[in-house]
Design a protein around this motif. Structure first.
Motif, PDB file in Angstrom:
ATOM      1  N   ALA A 139      -1.759  -2.214  -3.596  1.00 18.35           N
ATOM      2  CA  ALA A 139      -3.040  -2.681  -3.065  1.00 18.35           C
ATOM      3  C   ALA A 139      -4.022  -1.519  -2.926  1.00 18.35           C
ATOM      4  CB  ALA A 139      -2.823  -3.370  -1.713  1.00 18.35           C
ATOM      5  N   THR A 140      -3.579  -0.431  -2.320  1.00 18.79           N
ATOM      6  CA  THR A 140      -4.406   0.757  -2.170  1.00 18.79           C
ATOM      7  C   THR A 140      -3.493   1.964  -2.050  1.00 18.79           C
ATOM      8  OG1 THR A 140      -6.145   1.823  -0.834  1.00 18.79           O
ATOM      9  CG2 THR A 140      -4.508   0.520   0.346  1.00 18.79           C
ATOM     10  N   SER A 141      -3.956   3.110  -2.549  1.00 19.48           N
ATOM     11  CA  SER A 141      -3.180   4.354  -2.507  1.00 19.48           C
ATOM     12  C   SER A 141      -3.985   5.390  -1.741  1.00 19.48           C
ATOM     13  CB  SER A 141      -2.881   4.861  -3.919  1.00 19.48           C
ATOM     14  OG  SER A 141      -2.088   3.939  -4.626  1.00 19.48           O
ATOM     15  N   VAL A 161       3.218  -4.240   3.980  1.00 20.22           N
ATOM     16  CA  VAL A 161       4.219  -3.188   3.803  1.00 20.22           C
ATOM     17  C   VAL A 161       3.526  -1.942   3.278  1.00 20.22           C
ATOM     18  CG1 VAL A 161       6.267  -2.483   2.501  1.00 20.22           C
ATOM     19  CG2 VAL A 161       6.123  -4.795   3.431  1.00 20.22           C
ATOM     20  N   VAL A 162       3.830  -0.809   3.893  1.00 20.25           N
ATOM     21  CA  VAL A 162       3.245   0.473   3.487  1.00 20.25           C
ATOM     22  C   VAL A 162       4.379   1.411   3.084  1.00 20.25           C
ATOM     23  CG1 VAL A 162       1.844   2.453   4.181  1.00 20.25           C
ATOM     24  CG2 VAL A 162       1.287   0.163   5.030  1.00 20.25           C
ATOM     25  N   VAL A 163       4.291   1.953   1.875  1.00 24.25           N
ATOM     26  CA  VAL A 163       5.296   2.873   1.353  1.00 24.25           C
ATOM     27  C   VAL A 163       4.828   4.298   1.610  1.00 24.25           C
ATOM     28  CG1 VAL A 163       6.507   3.654  -0.723  1.00 24.25           C
ATOM     29  CG2 VAL A 163       6.026   1.219  -0.396  1.00 24.25           C
ATOM     30  N   LEU A 164       5.660   5.078   2.258  1.00 23.49           N
ATOM     31  CA  LEU A 164       5.324   6.469   2.595  1.00 23.49           C
ATOM     32  C   LEU A 164       6.157   7.422   1.756  1.00 23.49           C
ATOM     33  CD1 LEU A 164       5.129   6.376   6.509  1.00 23.49           C
ATOM     34  CD2 LEU A 164       3.324   5.932   4.850  1.00 23.49           C
ATOM     35  N   PHE A 165       5.474   8.342   1.085  1.00 22.79           N
ATOM     36  CA  PHE A 165       6.143   9.467   0.415  1.00 22.79           C
ATOM     37  C   PHE A 165       5.480  10.718   0.973  1.00 22.79           C
ATOM     38  CE2 PHE A 165       9.067   8.586  -3.151  1.00 22.79           C
ATOM     39  CZ  PHE A 165       9.695   9.825  -3.187  1.00 22.79           C
ATOM     40  N   THR A 166       5.818  11.031   2.205  1.00 22.39           N
ATOM     41  CA  THR A 166       5.120  12.076   2.936  1.00 22.39           C
ATOM     42  C   THR A 166       6.101  13.062   3.558  1.00 22.39           C
ATOM     43  OG1 THR A 166       5.141  10.747   4.967  1.00 22.39           O
ATOM     44  CG2 THR A 166       3.225  10.498   3.520  1.00 22.39           C
ATOM     45  N   SER A 225       0.851  -1.189   0.000  1.00 24.29           N
ATOM     46  CA  SER A 225       0.000   0.000   0.000  1.00 24.29           C
ATOM     47  C   SER A 225       0.883   1.235   0.000  1.00 24.29           C
ATOM     48  CB  SER A 225      -0.927   0.002   1.218  1.00 24.29           C
ATOM     49  OG  SER A 225      -1.783  -1.123   1.213  1.00 24.29           O
ATOM     50  N   THR A 226       0.335   2.356  -0.437  1.00 25.52           N
ATOM     51  CA  THR A 226       1.105   3.603  -0.471  1.00 25.52           C
ATOM     52  C   THR A 226       0.316   4.728   0.189  1.00 25.52           C
ATOM     53  OG1 THR A 226       0.236   4.301  -2.634  1.00 25.52           O
ATOM     54  CG2 THR A 226       2.214   2.912  -2.640  1.00 25.52           C
ATOM     55  N   VAL A 227       1.060   5.647   0.790  1.00 25.42           N
ATOM     56  CA  VAL A 227       0.487   6.864   1.363  1.00 25.42           C
ATOM     57  C   VAL A 227       1.366   8.026   0.922  1.00 25.42           C
ATOM     58  CG1 VAL A 227      -0.191   8.102   3.445  1.00 25.42           C
ATOM     59  CG2 VAL A 227      -0.408   5.609   3.361  1.00 25.42           C
ATOM     60  N   ALA A 228       0.756   9.060   0.366  1.00 27.13           N
ATOM     61  CA  ALA A 228       1.509  10.214  -0.131  1.00 27.13           C
ATOM     62  C   ALA A 228       0.927  11.493   0.431  1.00 27.13           C
ATOM     63  CB  ALA A 228       1.485  10.256  -1.647  1.00 27.13           C
ATOM     64  N   SER A 229       1.794  12.456   0.651  1.00 30.75           N
ATOM     65  CA  SER A 229       1.343  13.789   1.063  1.00 30.75           C
ATOM     66  C   SER A 229       0.810  14.539  -0.146  1.00 30.75           C
ATOM     67  CB  SER A 229       2.500  14.577   1.684  1.00 30.75           C
ATOM     68  OG  SER A 229       2.884  14.028   2.922  1.00 30.75           O
TER      69      SER A 229
END
Length: 646
Positions: free
Chosen positions: A96-98, A125-130, A68-72
């Motif tokens: 999986a989800t953004s 696993v969660v990918v952070l671009f924040t 999964s990903t989380v972005a600012s």
């Protein structure tokens, strides 16, 4: 400047109107590499697509293919996560989800982001671009929900203690990326000696002082504090700030030396400075060793043709060690990933799994779900199939079987009767005894060849009959021998012919007796063709008919060998002659005809005088032969699947 990419874009749009070059020390948005829009912008840090590539390589290293990903919100997070998704697709990593987070969000919305991440339980696993503040709030939300993920974070998190403060437990195990930098002791000493009274040139320093020490200059209680006491953690990007200042200084110095070679001040050629020429000819071509670098390191400051710095990153793992949580440098990225997994606690015990589907077993293939390269169903291959690739089972073919690794096939050993087998020892023993007995009888006949008894018995036909018996016993050895073209030819030629020799001799003998006594009863003259020579000719003519049938068979169906397997036992390969069973029976049809005729004549001569009582024995023999052959035909078909019984 500036620090944030969004701020640098605004500044760059303004400065380009006046052709004023700009060097940023922290703005990493990939959009700033677009020289059609930001043609006077440079930076001492690499663009975000380098760390996006590094993060994708980390995921591939640990085989995390479903994340999964989380972005600012904003240029940093959105362009960064877009670059990451592109690198992830190139490495068959699925998202999986953004999710997105922004400054306007409150605790409830961060809690909602965590709940959305939990909707994909296989994406551990969660990918952070924040930004750092967004990463901090997200960790706090995970702490409130009492859940943990394996975080892979960009340099917005980096190695900042402020991000994990209060959420150390849920941050444990995280892998973070930070621009490769080194501490500058000279700056640390300079900064610690600053105070509001000797740093009056910075208009914001007094405000920083009041916020740092929670004091006020209105009450005169701030003067008793000092930066020399307490913990001091310098910003990791200070290196790039210093490099940016020195890059601008080196560029101006190189331009001054080129345009004003003998002057110590600005000459007319630099009044005013041509910003476009300064940027393209001097700033982009600057190349020098980074100042204040440790003696044992190499670091060069230069820009590529897009004005970007060189991509170099340190990789950290946040874990508990020696009684406290800390960042541990575990690797490095510079156009390639270098990881020391021995420094990562969970890599030594159990690497977290983040995959949509469990890996297939050794003998299974993946049946992909439509439109998804990371989710599949495992389907087992048949025992006789090998794996052509991870999506295809391939039949090895008859006579072959998959090897242990299932990446190819090997030829199965061919089964046939061997001389040492029990199935061979019995028939060979009986044949040897019969062979010896027949030779003994043959010898007795030869010894008494001229005696009246032997002559009266039709010695010529007896010799032919004994020869046929010897041939029948000899066929045992040919049928047990390993099948080959020669052996298969002898089998076809010998089986029917050996029977034909025996039954032709018996038919000739019984026919002679029948014709003699038939003529006596009718009172006619002596029958023709009853002399020994005639009998031999008749017998040979009968035998030649079988030979003609066999020769035609050999021409129509060329003899040879073939492999044979049963559908439910493909792991057993039998080496057999390539003739069909039906053809074998057709070739024996002539022998059946001889047997029937023999039996008819034997029945007719059953009441012959005592001197010709051999007709009775021949009759008895033919009756039993008919019974045996009636049993032989169905047995021959029933046992066709077992080469040993046949």
């Amino acid at each position: 400047g500036a620090h944030l990419s969004s701020s640098s874009m605004q500044v760059a749009n303004l400065l380009r109107l006046f052709q004023i070059p700009q060097i940023s020390y922290a703005s990493t948005s990939a959009k700033l590499s677009d020289k059609s829009r930001y043609d006077y912008f440079a930076r001492t840090v690499p663009p975000d697509f380098y760390q996006a590539k590094a993060m994708a390589e980390i995921l591939r290293f640990f085989n995390w293919t479903y994340v999964s990903t989380v972005a600012s919100e904003g240029d940093y997070g959105e362009t960064g996560i877009e670059a990451f998704e592109q690198e992830a697709r190139m490495r068959n990593i699925c998202i999986a989800t953004s999710e997105k987070v922004g400054r306007s969000m409150n605790k409830k919305t961060y809690d909602g982001v965590v709940r959305a991440l939990l909707q994909k339980p296989n994406a551990r696993v969660v990918v952070l671009f924040t930004r750092s503040e967004d990463a901090r709030e997200l960790l706090a939300a995970a702490q409130r929900a009492n859940v943990s993920f394996t975080w892979v974070a960009s340099d917005g998190w980096g190695a900042l203690e402020s991000v994990v403060a209060g959420s150390e437990a849920v941050a444990e195990g995280a892998i973070t990326i930070e621009l490769a930098a080194y501490p500058i002791k000279e700056f640390a000493a300079y900064f610690r000696n600053l105070n509001p009274y000797n740093n009056s040139r910075n208009p914001w320093f007094r405000e920083f002082w009041e916020q740092k020490f929670k004091c006020s200059f209105h009450t005169q209680d701030c003067s008793r504090y000092s930066l020399k006491t307490g913990k001091f953690e310098p910003e990791s990007k200070i290196t790039f700030v210093v490099n940016a200042v020195y890059a601008m200084a080196h560029s101006l110095h190189n331009m001054h030396q080129a345009l004003c070679p003998n002057a110590t001040k600005l000459c007319d050629a630099m009044k005013p400075v041509n910003g476009k020429r300064f940027y393209k000819d001097y700033m982009l071509n600057v190349n020098f060793d980074a100042p204040f670098r440790p003696a044992d390191t190499k670091s060069v400051v230069r820009f590529d043709r897009y004005g970007d710095g060189i991509g170099r990153y340190n990789i950290f793992n946040y874990h508990y060690m020696d009684g406290r949580y800390r960042y541990q440098k575990v690797g490095y990225w510079a156009e390639g990933l270098i990881l020391n997994t021995s420094l990562i606690p969970w890599a030594e015990t159990s690497i977290p799994v983040s995959q949509c589907s469990d890996p297939c077993k050794k003998n299974e293939i993946k049946s992909m779900q439509p439109g998804d390269i990371c989710c599949w169903i495992c389907i087992p291959c048949q025992p006789y199939e090998y794996l052509l690739d991870e999506f295809t089972c391939m039949d090895c073919g008859l006579g072959y079987w998959p090897n242990e690794t299932l990446n190819g096939c090997y030829e199965l050993p061919q089964e046939y009767i061997r001389w040492k087998d029990v199935w061979a020892i019995g028939p060979v023993t009986i044949s040897c005894l019969g062979f010896i007995s027949t030779l003994f009888v043959f010898g007795v006949f030869m010894k008494n060849n001229d005696t009246p008894i032997v002559k009266a018995s039709g010695r010529e036909l007896c010799y032919i009959l004994l020869t046929g018996v010897l041939m029948c016993y000899s066929m045992t050895f040919i049928f047990i021998a390993k099948p080959s073209t020669e052996v298969c030819t002898l089998r076809r030629l010998g089986l029917g012919t050996s029977f034909a020799v025996c039954y032709s001799a018996l038919l000739t003998k019984t026919n002679r007796i029948a014709r003699i006594f038939s003529g006596v009863k009718e009172g006619v003259q002596r029958p023709r063709f009853i002399s020994p020579t005639s009998q031999v000719v008749i017998c040979m003519a009968l035998i030649s008919c079988q030979l003609i049938i066999v020769i035609i068979w050999l021409l129509v169906e060329t003899p040879g060998t073939g492999k044979e397997t049963e559908p439910d036992k493909r792991y057993i390969v039998t080496l057999k002659c390539n003739n069909r069973d039906s053809n074998m029976l057709i070739s024996l049809t002539y022998n059946v005809l001889l047997i029937v005729l023999c039996t008819v004549y034997a029945f007719k001569t059953r009441k012959c005088p005592e001197n010709f009582n051999e007709a009775k024995f021949i009759g008895f023999t033919m009756y039993t032969t008919c019974i045996i052959w009636l049993a032989f035909l169905p047995i021959f078909y029933v046992t066709s699947s077992d080469y040993r019984v046949r």
